[in-house]
Design an enzyme around this catalytic site. Sequence first.
Site, PDB file in Angstrom:
ATOM      1  N   SER A 165       0.686  -1.317   0.046  1.00 22.86           N
ATOM      2  CA  SER A 165       0.129   0.047  -0.103  1.00 22.86           C
ATOM      3  C   SER A 165       0.738   1.223  -0.030  1.00 22.86           C
ATOM      4  O   SER A 165       1.610   1.420  -0.617  1.00 22.86           O
ATOM      5  CB  SER A 165      -1.019  -0.049   1.100  1.00 22.86           C
ATOM      6  N   ASP A 260      -9.720  -4.203  -5.141  1.00 26.23           N
ATOM      7  CA  ASP A 260      -9.187  -3.046  -4.469  1.00 26.23           C
ATOM      8  C   ASP A 260      -9.123  -1.774  -5.201  1.00 26.23           C
ATOM      9  O   ASP A 260      -9.113  -1.932  -6.307  1.00 26.23           O
ATOM     10  CB  ASP A 260      -7.626  -3.735  -4.368  1.00 26.23           C
ATOM     11  N   HIS A 290      -8.048  -5.267  -0.439  1.00 23.24           N
ATOM     12  CA  HIS A 290      -6.715  -4.601  -0.021  1.00 23.24           C
ATOM     13  C   HIS A 290      -6.500  -4.994   1.382  1.00 23.24           C
ATOM     14  O   HIS A 290      -7.240  -5.143   2.366  1.00 23.24           O
ATOM     15  CB  HIS A 290      -6.888  -3.128   0.009  1.00 23.24           C
TER      16      HIS A 290
END
Length: 318
Positions: A165, A260, A290
């Site tokens: 991320s 995601d 995610h």
Amino acid sequence: MSATTPALAPEVLEAQARIREAGLANGDILAPDLAEARAATKRYQAFLNRGGPEMAAISEHVLETAPPLPLRLYRPHGVDGALPIYLHIHGGGFGFGGLDALDRWKREIAEDARIMVAGLDYALAPEHPYPTAIQQVLAALRWLRGEEAAGLGVDGTLVAVGGDSAGGNLALNALLRLRDAGEALPRLGVIIYGMLSADHGTYSHKQFGGGSYGLSTAKLERFWSHYLPDEAMRQDAAIMPLRSELAGLPPLLLQAAALDPLLDDTINLEHKLQAAGVPHALTIYQGMPHGFIAQTALLSKARAARVEVTAALLAAFR
């Protein structure tokens, strides 16, 4: 949810039910109390970190950056001498997480690959907006090549870096900056559902950004606003890797979650890497949201993704 709407995998729904039964939830950046949201994330991560392999040694060190940077080293059992090292930079939108983020996953990588693994507690936004975190990541990579790390059993010639991320953004940016500075590059980069642009008009944002799958466009917008208080900085190629020239990078492993809002960031990165001639591999994990890699105790696909990272590290250090 309509019949044509992509569905979370059954094992994800089962894992979510177990987490709810434990009275836990990941912290919400949109909540009014940021401190409590961060505390909720710590409790959630502690639950996911339970179990996993014991290490021969876990040590913590503080690098003299501004502010000081805590760093944790994991050394597996059964290996002697100087070892290759993988530095993983945690996600959390530049504003959540710390040394305990992905602790179980990092121990599992260390044991499976028989290497050392490092994690960081980089300074969080909004208290510390750009460029503090990327400066700390670069300091950590340079420290891992130095004498102090060598004295702790690190082979500074065999380094890899990755992140998930926001950590994927920091890892990729670090590689670009080392390349531009003419410094030695890590052997491998691992970019896991990277937060690589602030473009919220992509197809994956439109399809998955409403919040039904966890991460939302609104949450990402808040994270970016904390990390980059000046909105004009969102156009800066030094911050947004998808705006950078990518030639000259080391091999990259890309992993993405199919459900995601950031999926298109990874797909667009793959297209740019292909055009730039950078060796890479991409796996999109179907039915996953995610953040799924943190749930190796609960999700078979999280374990499969970890095995893929381990194999890429072994190949890079061979």
